[in-house]
Write an enzyme that holds these catalytic residues in place. Structure first.
Site, PDB file in Angstrom:
ATOM      1  N   HIS A 112       0.821  -1.213   0.000  1.00 61.19           N
ATOM      2  CA  HIS A 112       0.000   0.000   0.000  1.00 61.19           C
ATOM      3  C   HIS A 112       0.854   1.263   0.000  1.00 61.19           C
ATOM      4  O   HIS A 112       0.503   2.257  -0.638  1.00 61.19           O
ATOM      5  CB  HIS A 112      -0.916  -0.006   1.227  1.00 61.19           C
ATOM      6  CG  HIS A 112      -1.909   1.115   1.245  1.00 61.19           C
ATOM      7  ND1 HIS A 112      -3.030   1.129   0.449  1.00 61.19           N
ATOM      8  CD2 HIS A 112      -1.951   2.258   1.963  1.00 61.19           C
ATOM      9  CE1 HIS A 112      -3.721   2.230   0.672  1.00 61.19           C
ATOM     10  NE2 HIS A 112      -3.095   2.940   1.588  1.00 61.19           N
ATOM     11  N   HIS A 127     -10.322   2.780  -0.655  1.00 55.87           N
ATOM     12  CA  HIS A 127     -10.440   2.299   0.730  1.00 55.87           C
ATOM     13  C   HIS A 127     -11.186   0.973   0.674  1.00 55.87           C
ATOM     14  O   HIS A 127     -12.163   0.745   1.384  1.00 55.87           O
ATOM     15  CB  HIS A 127     -11.152   3.325   1.614  1.00 55.87           C
ATOM     16  CG  HIS A 127     -10.398   3.632   2.862  1.00 55.87           C
ATOM     17  ND1 HIS A 127     -10.987   3.816   4.084  1.00 55.87           N
ATOM     18  CD2 HIS A 127      -9.065   3.777   3.095  1.00 55.87           C
ATOM     19  CE1 HIS A 127     -10.081   4.068   5.005  1.00 55.87           C
ATOM     20  NE2 HIS A 127      -8.897   4.054   4.422  1.00 55.87           N
ATOM     21  N   ASN A 128     -10.667   0.083  -0.181  1.00 58.92           N
ATOM     22  CA  ASN A 128     -11.369  -1.155  -0.492  1.00 58.92           C
ATOM     23  C   ASN A 128     -11.397  -2.140   0.665  1.00 58.92           C
ATOM     24  O   ASN A 128     -12.456  -2.609   1.083  1.00 58.92           O
ATOM     25  CB  ASN A 128     -10.706  -1.831  -1.699  1.00 58.92           C
ATOM     26  CG  ASN A 128     -10.678  -0.938  -2.919  1.00 58.92           C
ATOM     27  OD1 ASN A 128     -11.499  -0.041  -3.060  1.00 58.92           O
ATOM     28  ND2 ASN A 128      -9.725  -1.172  -3.807  1.00 58.92           N
ATOM     29  N   HIS A 129     -10.225  -2.481   1.157  1.00 57.31           N
ATOM     30  CA  HIS A 129     -10.158  -3.522   2.176  1.00 57.31           C
ATOM     31  C   HIS A 129     -10.822  -3.108   3.484  1.00 57.31           C
ATOM     32  O   HIS A 129     -11.570  -3.894   4.069  1.00 57.31           O
ATOM     33  CB  HIS A 129      -8.698  -3.953   2.387  1.00 57.31           C
ATOM     34  CG  HIS A 129      -8.084  -4.599   1.181  1.00 57.31           C
ATOM     35  ND1 HIS A 129      -7.639  -3.859   0.106  1.00 57.31           N
ATOM     36  CD2 HIS A 129      -7.863  -5.899   0.866  1.00 57.31           C
ATOM     37  CE1 HIS A 129      -7.156  -4.688  -0.809  1.00 57.31           C
ATOM     38  NE2 HIS A 129      -7.287  -5.925  -0.377  1.00 57.31           N
ATOM     39  N   GLN A 174      -7.693   9.173  12.635  1.00 55.21           N
ATOM     40  CA  GLN A 174      -8.061  10.080  11.552  1.00 55.21           C
ATOM     41  C   GLN A 174      -7.959  11.553  11.952  1.00 55.21           C
ATOM     42  O   GLN A 174      -7.709  11.890  13.106  1.00 55.21           O
ATOM     43  CB  GLN A 174      -9.487   9.760  11.106  1.00 55.21           C
ATOM     44  CG  GLN A 174      -9.643   8.367  10.523  1.00 55.21           C
ATOM     45  CD  GLN A 174      -8.930   8.203   9.205  1.00 55.21           C
ATOM     46  OE1 GLN A 174      -9.380   8.680   8.169  1.00 55.21           O
ATOM     47  NE2 GLN A 174      -7.803   7.518   9.214  1.00 55.21           N
TER      48      GLN A 174
END
Length: 732
Positions: A46, A92-94, A312
């Site tokens: 990543h 932010h697929n996984h 975040q």
């Protein structure tokens, strides 16, 4: 070496034995726990792009209008009058496959930070989503959570979600795709780069406090295949707070406007490790970080946890020492946390300290650029490697086929989804979802407007990775042409399977080749992007899915044509080098007839048609313009008719004269087709092929022995059916 029952620490963290030994060589010793954790994240797929970086060098990245290109937080292009548009798409697929609401929400939050890290105010969000078929309870759950997450974050922070796409295909059943794109507006003289500079300058952490949420999150989840037991990975999915991000956004933009920051970087995957190391690498400097100075939500966090946390809504800034107090005062004004946590040095090292004691020390070069880059071993698969499930009888009548295509979830109206998004907040939106083929935003600051589109069809790329990717680029360009916009730049998100396997490696290699060649031929620079690999589940890889986001400019949004028919009696025409086939089409999917192979698009001819259409739209010569895409010309005609509430009658004999069968003329797909309406003389002057007339309450298509007539109301019912299907069983 430890046995298989007790794997070595580096194996648990995703490093190979060879990579671990290379780290030992670069350090001259074995790494401690802090260093190993940091290396494992920055050397993950990543962060390091270790299986794709060599291929990405093929992409054209330079152009007259490029202000910032690859390597920055986002790309940016000049739109005149001292302004630039910044934009980027990321995956932010996984995380979304594990926890769809927070995965999608924090995906939006992350891409917003990438854009305002440059000094650009976010003005628009687009999203590109992929899920399994909607007869699956899991797919409906993921769809519902992801759409709600996108809406929650975008609506709460006050950035319009203006466009996007959603496809439903069986290979995404286990591994959904959530790609988010953000567009921002900046004054060029207030933009800032991510490179740390100025030995002795302070490093200031701003935003939310740091906790254990997201430790090993995006970077670890995105660097391995998903399998059984994904529920256990929920703690690694980050938790987002759009209201905290809203304050951070305003604080960051004020700091940049006042010239208080030397550089700025968001904290995304790999947290402080990635942001500090990348800033140091870009600036050719070192950075010391004292974790004892980092504001924490949990006081007992270890140094390695602080360095890799993916909490975040945080930013890292470089500040001249004399201005730190001013920076912290602005943070206090916006109720944003701020703390000086480190210093820029000339050591070329990332040093992690705790109360002044060194707990980790690594060369920046080793962390950021030392990861080995791998050559792929691509092998073209022998035949079709995905499933083929028929849901439509091959004996269905043409009218039944059209209704089935309009009701197919990938073709049907996505109103159910986009009505959950605020598409007009900010008062820039000229064309909202489904009113035109691209979103249009007015930019009075520069005296013009921009158009934005995001596209990709994984099924067609699976049929031919090179031609399918070229088609994705052309689709974006065609959508922009429909609103009179000329492309300025492109961003991409490359979603593929495991690159260590021969077939996904071949798909990735061919797709990047197609992307490079199409951009080169169109003269559109690639200004940034993202690669998401290891998108596989127990049943195999996803469809190879390169998603393309394109930004263009147009002089006057008042002349933008919509996609819907506007006037009874208008002529209908077909413009462009459209030569449809059923290969890779939605109809081939419904019939279970998918197989390898697509025709090669004529990029030059499509580009010429785009230019012709663009000029006509800008001149106000057209009543409507709609790109022919999923479901072919019959579906494009139905969509324009439904949008305008007016029927249409066409004869497809001209397409049959180009060599198409009746079914190919009706439902075939391919690049280069535009369905336009307007004054008959104006259409003829463009060189378009006249095929019919707007009017009536039916969709009538003459196509030899496959002719059809469908009441407009019946077509609309089919096209509007997605909402009921998408919400069936959700929340029960």
């Amino acid at each position: 070496m430890l046995g298989a029952e007790q794997p070595a620490a580096y194996e648990v963290l995703g490093l190979t034995e060879a990579e671990y030994l290379l780290i030992v060589e670069k350090l001259g010793r074995e790494p401690n726990d802090v260093e190993l954790a940091m290396f494992s994240l920055l050397w993950s797929e990543h962060c390091a792009y270790k299986h794709s970086r060599k291929l990405l060098r093929r992409l054209p990245t330079e152009g007259e209008r490029v202000v910032m290109g690859p390597g920055e937080n986002a790309g940016a292009v000049d739109i005149g009058n001292g302004y630039a548009v910044a934009f980027k798409v990321e995956s932010h697929n996984h995380p979304s496959a594990v926890e769809p609401f927070q995965g999608a929400a924090t995906g939006v939050g992350g891409i917003l930070r990438d854009v305002f890290a440059l000094g650009a105010r976010p003005i628009a969000i687009l999203d590109s989503l992929r899920f399994g078929e909607l007869d699956s309870e899991r797919s409906r759950f993921l769809l519902d959570g992801a759409v709600r997450g996108i809406g929650h974050y975008g609506n709460s922070i006050g950035v319009a979600t203006v466009g996007g796409e959603i496809y439903f295909e069986e290979p995404y059943e286990h591994n959904c795709l959530v790609n988010a794109m953000c567009v921002g507006l900046a004054k060029q003289d207030e933009m800032v780069r991510a490179a740390a500079a100025g030995v002795g300058n302070a490093v200031v952490l701003m935003g939310a406090s740091t906790g254990r949420d997201g430790i090993g999150g995006a970077s670890v989840l995105a660097s391995a295949e998903l399998g059984d037991g994904d529920e256990a990975k929920r703690p690694t999915v980050q938790i987002g707070d759009p209201f905290e991000e809203s304050k951070l956004l305003e604080c960051s933009l004020e700091l940049l406007e006042r010239g208080l920051l030397v550089s700025l970087q968001d904290l995304g995957a790999a947290g402080l490790t990635s942001s500090a190391a990348e800033m140091a690498s870009a600036g050719g400097v070192g950075i010391d970080v004292d974790v004892a100075r980092v504001p924490l939500r949990e006081g007992d966090m270890e140094p390695f946890e602080i360095m890799v946390s993916e909490s975040q809504e945080r930013m890292l800034g470089v500040v001249e020492p004399a201005r730190v107090s001013e920076v912290l005062a602005v943070c206090e004004k916006w109720q944003v946390g701020g703390a000086q946590i480190g210093t820029v040095t000339d050591s070329g090292l990332i040093r992690v300290l705790r109360d002044g004691d060194v707990v980790g020390e690594m060369p920046v070069e080793a962390l950021v650029d030392g990861c080995p880059l791998y050559d792929l071993s691509p092998v073209e698969p022998d035949g079709w490697i995905y499933g083929n499930r028929a849901t439509l009888d091959s004996g269905a009548s043409p009218a039944e086929t059209l209704l089935a295509l309009l009701a197919a979830p990938s073709v049907a109206s996505k109103r159910w989804a986009f009505e959950q998004y605020d598409s007009v907040v900010g008062s820039r939106t000229v064309r909202r979802p489904e009113s035109a083929d691209a979103a249009v935003l007015q930019i009075p600051e520069s005296g013009n407007a921009i158009a934005v589109s995001i596209d990709g069809n994984g099924r067609r790329v699976a049929c031919d990775p090179y031609a399918g990717t070229v088609e994705a680029v052309l689709e974006c360009a065609q959508n922009l042409a429909c609103v009179g916009a000329e492309p300025l730049g492109l961003t991409n998100c490359l979603n593929f399977g495991n690159p260590e396997k021969p077939a996904p490696a071949w798909q990735l290699d061919r797709a990047i080749g197609g992307l490079a060649d199409a951009c080169e031929a169109l003269g559109v620079p690639v200004v940034g992007g993202n690669v998401s690999l290891y998108n596989e589940g127990p049943d195999g890889p996803i469809y190879p899915t390169p998603v393309v986001g394109m930004v263009g400019e147009l002089p006057d949004p008042a002349h933008v044509a919509g996609s819907a028919f506007a006037r009874e009696g208008d002529a209908i025409a077909l413009l462009g080098p459209f030569e449809p086939t059923l290969a890779g089409s939605e109809l081939a999917k419904l019939r279970g007839e998918l197989e390898p192979g697509l025709p090669s698009p004529d990029v030059a001819a499509v580009a010429a048609a785009c230019a012709t259409l663009r000029d006509a739209v800008r001149a106000g010569s057209l009543s409507s313009a709609h790109d022919v895409s999923d479901g072919g010309l019959a579906c494009a005609l139905a969509e324009s008719a439904i949008g305008g509430g007016i029927g249409g009658r066409v004869d497809l004999q001209p397409l049959r004269e180009r060599g198409c069968s009746p079914e190919e003329a009706l439902f075939g797909e391919g690049s280069g087709g535009f369905l336009i309406s307007g004054d008959r003389a104006a259409l003829a002057e463009l060189g378009a092929t006249l095929i019919g007339e707007v009017g009536g309450e039916e969709i009538e298509i003459a196509a030899g022995d496959r002719s059809l007539a469908v009441p407009l109301a019946e077509a609309e019912r089919a096209w509007r059916s997605l909402g009921d299907l998408a919400t069936s069983g959700v929340g029960d």
